[in-house]
Design a protein around this motif. Structure first.
Motif, PDB file in Angstrom:
ATOM      1  N   GLU A 229      25.995  60.271   8.174  1.00 58.14           N
ATOM      2  CA  GLU A 229      26.079  59.159   8.939  1.00 58.14           C
ATOM      3  C   GLU A 229      24.699  59.746   9.713  1.00 58.14           C
ATOM      4  OE1 GLU A 229      27.589  57.155  10.143  1.00 58.14           O
ATOM      5  OE2 GLU A 229      29.399  57.411   9.351  1.00 58.14           O
ATOM      6  N   ILE A 230      24.352  60.863   9.855  1.00 55.53           N
ATOM      7  CA  ILE A 230      22.665  61.033  10.461  1.00 55.53           C
ATOM      8  C   ILE A 230      21.917  60.916   9.435  1.00 55.53           C
ATOM      9  CG2 ILE A 230      22.671  63.373   9.738  1.00 55.53           C
ATOM     10  CD1 ILE A 230      21.832  64.041  12.683  1.00 55.53           C
ATOM     11  N   GLU A 231      21.496  61.184   8.138  1.00 57.39           N
ATOM     12  CA  GLU A 231      20.933  60.849   7.106  1.00 57.39           C
ATOM     13  C   GLU A 231      20.308  59.235   7.030  1.00 57.39           C
ATOM     14  OE1 GLU A 231      20.871  63.033   3.632  1.00 57.39           O
ATOM     15  OE2 GLU A 231      19.061  62.780   2.849  1.00 57.39           O
ATOM     16  N   SER A 232      21.637  58.200   7.176  1.00 58.50           N
ATOM     17  CA  SER A 232      21.411  57.158   6.416  1.00 58.50           C
ATOM     18  C   SER A 232      20.788  56.606   7.726  1.00 58.50           C
ATOM     19  CB  SER A 232      22.890  56.271   6.191  1.00 58.50           C
ATOM     20  OG  SER A 232      23.533  56.252   6.961  1.00 58.50           O
ATOM     21  N   LEU A 233      20.952  56.786   9.050  1.00 58.55           N
ATOM     22  CA  LEU A 233      20.109  56.080  10.366  1.00 58.55           C
ATOM     23  C   LEU A 233      18.889  56.712  10.258  1.00 58.55           C
ATOM     24  CD1 LEU A 233      21.783  57.991  13.662  1.00 58.55           C
ATOM     25  CD2 LEU A 233      21.249  55.298  12.879  1.00 58.55           C
ATOM     26  N   SER A 234      18.153  57.626   9.234  1.00 57.58           N
ATOM     27  CA  SER A 234      17.262  58.069   9.170  1.00 57.58           C
ATOM     28  C   SER A 234      15.800  57.084   8.932  1.00 57.58           C
ATOM     29  CB  SER A 234      16.434  59.528   9.713  1.00 57.58           C
ATOM     30  OG  SER A 234      17.255  60.043   7.783  1.00 57.58           O
ATOM     31  N   TYR A 235      17.361  56.178   7.784  1.00 62.51           N
ATOM     32  CA  TYR A 235      16.171  55.468   7.181  1.00 62.51           C
ATOM     33  C   TYR A 235      15.804  54.466   8.265  1.00 62.51           C
ATOM     34  CZ  TYR A 235      15.893  50.960   3.997  1.00 62.51           C
ATOM     35  OH  TYR A 235      15.812  49.906   3.236  1.00 62.51           O
ATOM     36  N   TYR A 236      16.446  53.510   9.026  1.00 66.42           N
ATOM     37  CA  TYR A 236      16.356  52.933   9.980  1.00 66.42           C
ATOM     38  C   TYR A 236      14.828  53.935  11.158  1.00 66.42           C
ATOM     39  CZ  TYR A 236      20.663  50.545   8.367  1.00 66.42           C
ATOM     40  OH  TYR A 236      21.233  50.068   7.531  1.00 66.42           O
ATOM     41  N   LEU A 237      14.484  54.658  10.709  1.00 67.76           N
ATOM     42  CA  LEU A 237      13.662  55.139  12.039  1.00 67.76           C
ATOM     43  C   LEU A 237      12.218  54.399  11.462  1.00 67.76           C
ATOM     44  CD1 LEU A 237      13.945  59.059  11.792  1.00 67.76           C
ATOM     45  CD2 LEU A 237      14.516  57.229  14.032  1.00 67.76           C
TER      46      LEU A 237
ATOM     47  N   ILE B 241      22.572  51.760   1.993  1.00 67.52           N
ATOM     48  CA  ILE B 241      21.603  52.956   2.412  1.00 67.52           C
ATOM     49  C   ILE B 241      23.301  54.405   2.501  1.00 67.52           C
ATOM     50  CG2 ILE B 241      20.775  53.529   4.581  1.00 67.52           C
ATOM     51  CD1 ILE B 241      19.254  51.756   3.252  1.00 67.52           C
TER      52      ILE B 241
ATOM     53  N   SER C 103      22.806  58.078   0.692  1.00 65.69           N
ATOM     54  CA  SER C 103      22.448  59.513   1.181  1.00 65.69           C
ATOM     55  C   SER C 103      23.373  60.551   0.921  1.00 65.69           C
ATOM     56  CB  SER C 103      22.764  59.749   2.967  1.00 65.69           C
ATOM     57  OG  SER C 103      23.594  59.420   2.998  1.00 65.69           O
TER      58      SER C 103
ATOM     59  N   LEU D 101      15.115  57.096   2.213  1.00 61.92           N
ATOM     60  CA  LEU D 101      15.561  57.348   3.109  1.00 61.92           C
ATOM     61  C   LEU D 101      14.376  57.960   4.320  1.00 61.92           C
ATOM     62  CD1 LEU D 101      18.817  59.335   2.010  1.00 61.92           C
ATOM     63  CD2 LEU D 101      18.393  56.819   3.458  1.00 61.92           C
TER      64      LEU D 101
ATOM     65  N   PHE E 266      17.322  68.162   8.813  1.00 57.46           N
ATOM     66  CA  PHE E 266      18.011  67.842  10.413  1.00 57.46           C
ATOM     67  C   PHE E 266      17.661  68.731  11.467  1.00 57.46           C
ATOM     68  CE2 PHE E 266      19.508  63.460   8.189  1.00 57.46           C
ATOM     69  CZ  PHE E 266      19.093  62.979   8.968  1.00 57.46           C
TER      70      PHE E 266
ATOM     71  N   HIS F 149      24.796  53.948  14.926  1.00 56.40           N
ATOM     72  CA  HIS F 149      25.572  54.814  14.013  1.00 56.40           C
ATOM     73  C   HIS F 149      27.003  55.281  15.394  1.00 56.40           C
ATOM     74  CE1 HIS F 149      24.635  54.734   9.467  1.00 56.40           C
ATOM     75  NE2 HIS F 149      24.377  53.797  10.553  1.00 56.40           N
TER      76      HIS F 149
END
Lengths: 224, 224
Positions: free
Chosen positions: A215-223, B30, B34, B97, B128, B208
DNA sequence: TAGATTGTTAATCGATTAACAATC
DNA sequence: TAGATTGTTAATCGATTAACAATC
């Protein structure tokens, strides 16, 4: 490893009655059903007695047609020109989900995450009761916990004793598959898995994966 | 009909180009990216140097065509007749990512779940770093924690001071939207939300949702 | 070359949304 | 009746899988 016990007896074999005539319910619908249930709970608390598909959709960020279609899988719950009766609809949804009764849950792996989940109020509020927990080192945990913590040595007999319906798995990856085999053999049919790996289970066992790192890793794509 | 448009993508090697000409990447892709990254990490650890789409698919329960298609969104990473070079592919995925650098994370709400997530090793392993935390009552928490716990009063300046990229939200529902407004105003663009409610955010902010109660409730449908 | 596996197109499957007759 | 909103069908959109020429 012991032989598997009582599988659900073969009503389905050959007769082809109930399941074949029913439309198959998409997985995504089931997940939204419990969203609806919680939204209706809120409305009920606020003494709202009816709700339209549009209103319900807005609360949850869903299209109104989707709301109507989801509910129509299970029957005619609404009244044209009026909407849906809040209390009644919620009861029906809970009956469909099978959460109109207490669901008995065991948690395996009393680490940081396991401890937090035991203390987490959100489960109990929806009718889930964490009844017991298991760990390889129960003695150093049992004092802290509000629910009994047993040794994983006693897994099979305790699952039976407590009449557990569902298991939450929060153990290290190394022990996850072995424990899964044991609980499946003990008759458990639903697992909420927090271990970041795929579990091998028979088809009739349902596993939901909650993968925090993904969840957190795929979020960082959108940073970016 | 016009000229052929497919060309061996040797020009991809350079800097990223304009988003308008790029195919849109599905969200589901996406998320799987990950998963691939973590599987490749395992292979790397085991000194495996190449992997085929079939093997990778089997590790993760995915169709091999899906693996190839997912990866092909971002360039030509494989070698026909051979497969994908493990280390190289992982590096490229991490670059896509944006997790080839340290991502700085703040956690808001140091209750049971927040505490567990701070202690959870799975985040750090993927690059992270939970750098600081916030709570309305920081004084009774700071001693326990390995990371500094600040008052939510200091939210804006501390997010800036610690150069936070991403926020994990584990607060009571009543305070979630207010805090969300503040962190969005402070420039945060990605939120991992454990609060069981929809957050109102501008379009450019990505949220998310991890909804534990929904996961368990929808599981119980499959018990029957 | 012979065998293996990619990248990609076409086919399939599933899920969402729009539209509207039915009906309260 | 007039207005509102359902249940449902048809249209659209998106994601997955099968198939295969290209190519190492």
């Amino acid at each position: 490893m012991a032989a598997p016990k009582k599988l659900p007896s073969s009503k389905e074999a050959g007769t082809g009655d109930s399941s074949s005539s029913e439309r198959k319910i998409p997985k995504a619908v089931i997940k939204r059903l419990s969203l609806y249930s919680r939204a209706l709970q809120t409305l009920e608390r606020d003494k709202v007695e009816k709700v339209s598909s549009t209103e319900l959709g807005e609360m949850l960020g869903l299209n109104s047609a989707q709301v109507r279609k989801d509910l129509a899988y299970f029957g005619q719950f609404g009244v044209p020109g009026f909407g849906y009766p809040v209390g009644e609809l919620r009861e029906k949804i809970k009956a469909i989900l099978g959460t109109n009764r207490e669901i008995r849950v065991a948690l395996i792996g009393v680490g940081h995450l396991g401890t937090a989940l035991m203390a987490y109020g959100g489960f109990g509020r929806q009718g889930f009761l964490i009844t017991c927990a298991f760990d390889v080192a129960p003695e150093k945990l049992s004092g802290e916990s509000r629910v009994p913590v047993h040794s994983t040595d006693e897994l099979e007999q305790r699952l039976d004793e407590y009449e557990i319906d569902l298991v939450i798995l929060t153990v290290p990856a190394e022990s996850a598959q072995g424990l899964t085999n044991r609980i499946v053999n003990a008759g458990i049919k639903a697992i909420l898995n927090f271990v970041p790996m795929r579990l091998q289970v028979p088809d009739y066992v349902k596993v939901h994966y909650v993968d925090l790192a993904i969840e957190i890793e795929s979020l960082s794509y959108y940073l970016k």
